[in-house]
Design an enzyme around this catalytic site. Structure first.
Site, PDB file in Angstrom:
ATOM      1  N   GLY A 100      25.299  42.173  39.584  1.00  0.00           N
ATOM      2  CA  GLY A 100      26.398  42.861  40.267  1.00  0.00           C
ATOM      3  C   GLY A 100      26.899  44.118  39.566  1.00  0.00           C
ATOM      4  O   GLY A 100      26.123  45.004  39.181  1.00  0.00           O
ATOM      5  N   ILE A 101      28.215  44.175  39.398  1.00  0.00           N
ATOM      6  CA  ILE A 101      28.859  45.377  38.849  1.00  0.00           C
ATOM      7  C   ILE A 101      28.422  45.617  37.401  1.00  0.00           C
ATOM      8  O   ILE A 101      28.186  46.758  36.997  1.00  0.00           O
ATOM      9  CB  ILE A 101      30.400  45.220  38.949  1.00  0.00           C
ATOM     10  CG1 ILE A 101      30.827  45.180  40.418  1.00  0.00           C
ATOM     11  CG2 ILE A 101      31.106  46.349  38.210  1.00  0.00           C
ATOM     12  CD1 ILE A 101      32.268  44.706  40.645  1.00  0.00           C
TER      13      ILE A 101
ATOM     14  N   ASP B  53      25.610  38.034  28.691  1.00  0.00           N
ATOM     15  CA  ASP B  53      25.714  37.239  29.932  1.00  0.00           C
ATOM     16  C   ASP B  53      25.236  35.821  29.629  1.00  0.00           C
ATOM     17  O   ASP B  53      24.740  35.543  28.520  1.00  0.00           O
ATOM     18  CB  ASP B  53      24.863  37.870  31.059  1.00  0.00           C
ATOM     19  CG  ASP B  53      25.433  37.555  32.449  1.00  0.00           C
ATOM     20  OD1 ASP B  53      25.643  36.361  32.770  1.00  0.00           O
ATOM     21  OD2 ASP B  53      25.662  38.500  33.222  1.00  0.00           O
TER      22      ASP B  53
ATOM     23  N   LEU C  67      31.103  32.588  28.113  1.00  0.00           N
ATOM     24  CA  LEU C  67      32.469  33.021  27.772  1.00  0.00           C
ATOM     25  C   LEU C  67      33.535  32.024  28.210  1.00  0.00           C
ATOM     26  O   LEU C  67      34.725  32.259  27.991  1.00  0.00           O
ATOM     27  CB  LEU C  67      32.755  34.394  28.391  1.00  0.00           C
ATOM     28  CG  LEU C  67      31.841  35.525  27.923  1.00  0.00           C
ATOM     29  CD1 LEU C  67      32.203  36.835  28.610  1.00  0.00           C
ATOM     30  CD2 LEU C  67      31.909  35.690  26.410  1.00  0.00           C
TER      31      LEU C  67
ATOM     32  N   GLY D  74      32.592  37.560  35.084  1.00  0.00           N
ATOM     33  CA  GLY D  74      33.659  36.866  35.788  1.00  0.00           C
ATOM     34  C   GLY D  74      33.123  35.937  36.855  1.00  0.00           C
ATOM     35  O   GLY D  74      31.951  36.008  37.247  1.00  0.00           O
TER      36      GLY D  74
ATOM     37  N   SER E 119      40.766  42.980  39.210  1.00  0.00           N
ATOM     38  CA  SER E 119      40.553  42.841  40.657  1.00  0.00           C
ATOM     39  C   SER E 119      41.802  43.293  41.375  1.00  0.00           C
ATOM     40  O   SER E 119      42.910  43.223  40.815  1.00  0.00           O
ATOM     41  CB  SER E 119      40.275  41.375  41.013  1.00  0.00           C
ATOM     42  OG  SER E 119      40.352  41.184  42.414  1.00  0.00           O
TER      43      SER E 119
ATOM     44  N   TYR F  30      42.090  32.554  40.430  1.00  0.00           N
ATOM     45  CA  TYR F  30      41.453  33.875  40.350  1.00  0.00           C
ATOM     46  C   TYR F  30      42.515  34.969  40.268  1.00  0.00           C
ATOM     47  O   TYR F  30      42.485  35.826  39.365  1.00  0.00           O
ATOM     48  CB  TYR F  30      40.558  34.081  41.576  1.00  0.00           C
ATOM     49  CG  TYR F  30      39.773  35.364  41.540  1.00  0.00           C
ATOM     50  CD1 TYR F  30      38.592  35.461  40.799  1.00  0.00           C
ATOM     51  CD2 TYR F  30      40.205  36.498  42.224  1.00  0.00           C
ATOM     52  CE1 TYR F  30      37.879  36.647  40.753  1.00  0.00           C
ATOM     53  CE2 TYR F  30      39.496  37.682  42.183  1.00  0.00           C
ATOM     54  CZ  TYR F  30      38.327  37.752  41.452  1.00  0.00           C
ATOM     55  OH  TYR F  30      37.613  38.932  41.394  1.00  0.00           O
TER      56      TYR F  30
ATOM     57  N   LYS G 168      43.378  37.249  36.952  1.00  0.00           N
ATOM     58  CA  LYS G 168      43.218  38.708  36.997  1.00  0.00           C
ATOM     59  C   LYS G 168      44.560  39.401  36.769  1.00  0.00           C
ATOM     60  O   LYS G 168      44.619  40.450  36.122  1.00  0.00           O
ATOM     61  CB  LYS G 168      42.595  39.133  38.331  1.00  0.00           C
ATOM     62  CG  LYS G 168      41.155  38.675  38.518  1.00  0.00           C
ATOM     63  CD  LYS G 168      40.207  39.356  37.538  1.00  0.00           C
ATOM     64  CE  LYS G 168      38.740  39.091  37.883  1.00  0.00           C
ATOM     65  NZ  LYS G 168      37.810  39.760  36.967  1.00  0.00           N
TER      66      LYS G 168
HETATM   67  P1  NAI Z   1      28.322  38.762  39.797  1.00  0.00           P
HETATM   68  O1  NAI Z   1      28.368  37.303  40.028  1.00  0.00           O
HETATM   69  O2  NAI Z   1      27.279  39.570  40.456  1.00  0.00           O
HETATM   70  O3  NAI Z   1      28.268  39.070  38.230  1.00  0.00           O
HETATM   71  C1  NAI Z   1      29.097  38.392  37.328  1.00  0.00           C
HETATM   72  C2  NAI Z   1      28.315  38.157  36.057  1.00  0.00           C
HETATM   73  O4  NAI Z   1      29.187  37.453  35.153  1.00  0.00           O
HETATM   74  C3  NAI Z   1      27.067  37.307  36.258  1.00  0.00           C
HETATM   75  O5  NAI Z   1      25.928  37.916  35.702  1.00  0.00           O
HETATM   76  C4  NAI Z   1      27.413  36.016  35.575  1.00  0.00           C
HETATM   77  O6  NAI Z   1      26.307  35.334  35.000  1.00  0.00           O
HETATM   78  C5  NAI Z   1      28.408  36.476  34.514  1.00  0.00           C
HETATM   79  N1  NAI Z   1      29.200  35.338  34.072  1.00  0.00           N
HETATM   80  C6  NAI Z   1      29.834  34.423  34.840  1.00  0.00           C
HETATM   81  N2  NAI Z   1      30.342  33.446  34.089  1.00  0.00           N
HETATM   82  C7  NAI Z   1      30.033  33.756  32.808  1.00  0.00           C
HETATM   83  C8  NAI Z   1      30.271  33.110  31.577  1.00  0.00           C
HETATM   84  N3  NAI Z   1      30.892  31.919  31.507  1.00  0.00           N
HETATM   85  N4  NAI Z   1      29.824  33.698  30.442  1.00  0.00           N
HETATM   86  C9  NAI Z   1      29.145  34.878  30.504  1.00  0.00           C
HETATM   87  N5  NAI Z   1      28.883  35.525  31.648  1.00  0.00           N
HETATM   88  C10 NAI Z   1      29.314  34.966  32.791  1.00  0.00           C
HETATM   89  O7  NAI Z   1      29.767  39.282  40.195  1.00  0.00           O
HETATM   90  P2  NAI Z   1      30.397  40.741  40.308  1.00  0.00           P
HETATM   91  O8  NAI Z   1      30.942  40.842  41.659  1.00  0.00           O
HETATM   92  O9  NAI Z   1      29.515  41.771  39.789  1.00  0.00           O
HETATM   93  O10 NAI Z   1      31.648  40.546  39.335  1.00  0.00           O
HETATM   94  C11 NAI Z   1      31.872  41.350  38.196  1.00  0.00           C
HETATM   95  C12 NAI Z   1      33.370  41.398  37.965  1.00  0.00           C
HETATM   96  O11 NAI Z   1      33.977  42.073  39.058  1.00  0.00           O
HETATM   97  C13 NAI Z   1      34.028  40.017  37.889  1.00  0.00           C
HETATM   98  O12 NAI Z   1      34.960  40.013  36.835  1.00  0.00           O
HETATM   99  C14 NAI Z   1      34.719  39.900  39.228  1.00  0.00           C
HETATM  100  O13 NAI Z   1      35.854  39.073  39.179  1.00  0.00           O
HETATM  101  C15 NAI Z   1      35.095  41.342  39.489  1.00  0.00           C
HETATM  102  N6  NAI Z   1      35.368  41.622  40.889  1.00  0.00           N
HETATM  103  C16 NAI Z   1      34.379  41.500  41.827  1.00  0.00           C
HETATM  104  C17 NAI Z   1      34.663  41.742  43.150  1.00  0.00           C
HETATM  105  C18 NAI Z   1      33.642  41.637  44.228  1.00  0.00           C
HETATM  106  O14 NAI Z   1      34.002  41.708  45.422  1.00  0.00           O
HETATM  107  N7  NAI Z   1      32.364  41.488  43.912  1.00  0.00           N
HETATM  108  C19 NAI Z   1      36.026  42.130  43.582  1.00  0.00           C
HETATM  109  C20 NAI Z   1      36.968  42.253  42.497  1.00  0.00           C
HETATM  110  C21 NAI Z   1      36.638  42.008  41.204  1.00  0.00           C
END
Ligand code: NAI
Length: 257
Positions: free
Chosen positions: A12-13, A32, A42, A71, A114, A155, A159
């Site tokens: 993702g991001i 990760d 984490l 996250g 977020s 959540y 945040k």
């Molecule tokens: P994603 O699921 O694509 O990526 C999140 C990454 O965090 C994954 O690679 C995952 O393995 C890693 N992760 C999760 N738990 C973990 C742990 N215990 N230890 C280490 N790594 C861990 O999600 P995305 O959407 O890219 O999220 C990135 C950030 O953006 C997050 O903090 C999320 O809350 C935030 N966010 C995302 C939104 C969305 O609509 N996608 C909206 C607002 C915020």
């Protein structure tokens, strides 16, 4: 070339940010659960320590940038884990890497919060006791009032606390020459959003809501802002939160900012 650590770098991001940074010639240290330079969970103390030590090892104790993306979404059944990763894990990483950032060149950090951080006030945040005592076993009960939607409660509260934690560090970090900001995305097309959209509790809201810019964001659009915030053009930008949500916040709360 600068050295930048990125948590959540496998998806993702975080993955988009790591790619953008590498394409610009920077060295990225990814953290990760798996598929990363530093594999670490984490959600727990040992994993947080492994993450910080793993990054410090690879950067020789000097870091120019940090983007904290790792996250979990509100769909995750283990609600305590949502706040453990999104708040406690993130704060442990930024604090653990602060000494290395202090030694970096024009160092800066970006924390991915977020738009949900604005869904409650800090005074109403159910996690304050867990945060003040450091007792993560209090999380599940603290968010139980959310009922079927306690994942969303955990959540948003996590945040909200994360954005507050960043703002509370602005004085110390600024004085140390390290800029620190948050990015607060709305819906962004990532595996996290896809999983939340498939959840019967949250899916309809995600599918049915149309932002003024009528689409979800793309991971690279968040990565672009994160990279700007790390760079020299953002030299006076510090302690701020940037909402990137296609206009939803302005639509819902035009008088609150
Ligand atoms: P994603 O699921 O694509 O990526 C999140 C990454 O965090 C994954 O690679 C995952 O393995 C890693 N992760 C999760 N738990 C973990 C742990 N215990 N230890 C280490 N790594 C861990 O999600 P995305 O959407 O890219 O999220 C990135 C950030 O953006 C997050 O903090 C999320 O809350 C935030 N966010 C995302 C939104 C969305 O609509 N996608 C909206 C607002 C915020």
């Amino acid at each position: 070339m600068s050295t930048v650590a990125v948590t959540g770098s496998a998806s993702g991001i975080g993955a988009a940010t790591a790619t953008r940074l590498r394409d610009a010639g920077h060295r990225v240290i990814g953290v990760d659960l798996r598929s990363a330079d530093v594999p670490a969970d984490l959600a727990a103390t040992e994993g947080r320590t492994a993450a910080v030590e793993g990054v410090l090892d690879r950067c020789d104790g000097v870091l120019d940038g940090l983007v904290a993306c790792a996250g979990l979404g509100p769909h995750v059944d283990d609600v305590a884990r949502i706040a453990q990763v999104n708040y406690f894990g993130t704060v442990a990483v930024i604090d653990g890497l602060f000494p290395a950032l202090r030694k970096g060149t024009a160092a800066a950090a970006v924390v991915v919060s977020s738009v949900a951080s604005t869904h409650l006030k800090w005074e109403e945040n159910p996690l304050t006791e867990a945060i003040e005592t450091g007792d993560e076993s209090l999380i599940a009960e603290a968010v139980a009032a959310g009922g079927d939607y306690r994942g969303q409660f955990a959540y948003a509260a996590g945040k909200n606390a994360l954005t507050v934690a960043v703002r509370r560090r602005a004085a110390e970090w600024g004085a140390a020459g390290v800029r620190l900001n948050t990015v607060a995305p709305g819906s962004v097309d990532t595996p996290l959003l896809a999983a939340t959209a498939e959840d019967p509790r949250y899916g309809e809201a995600i599918r049915g809501f149309t932002a003024p810019i009528p689409r979800h964001g793309r991971p690279d659009e968040i990565a672009a802002l994160a990279c700007y915030l790390l760079g020299p053009d953002a030299g006076f930008v510090h302690g701020a939160q940037f909402v990137v949500d296609g206009g939803i916040d302005a639509l819902l709360r035009p008088t609150v900012f």
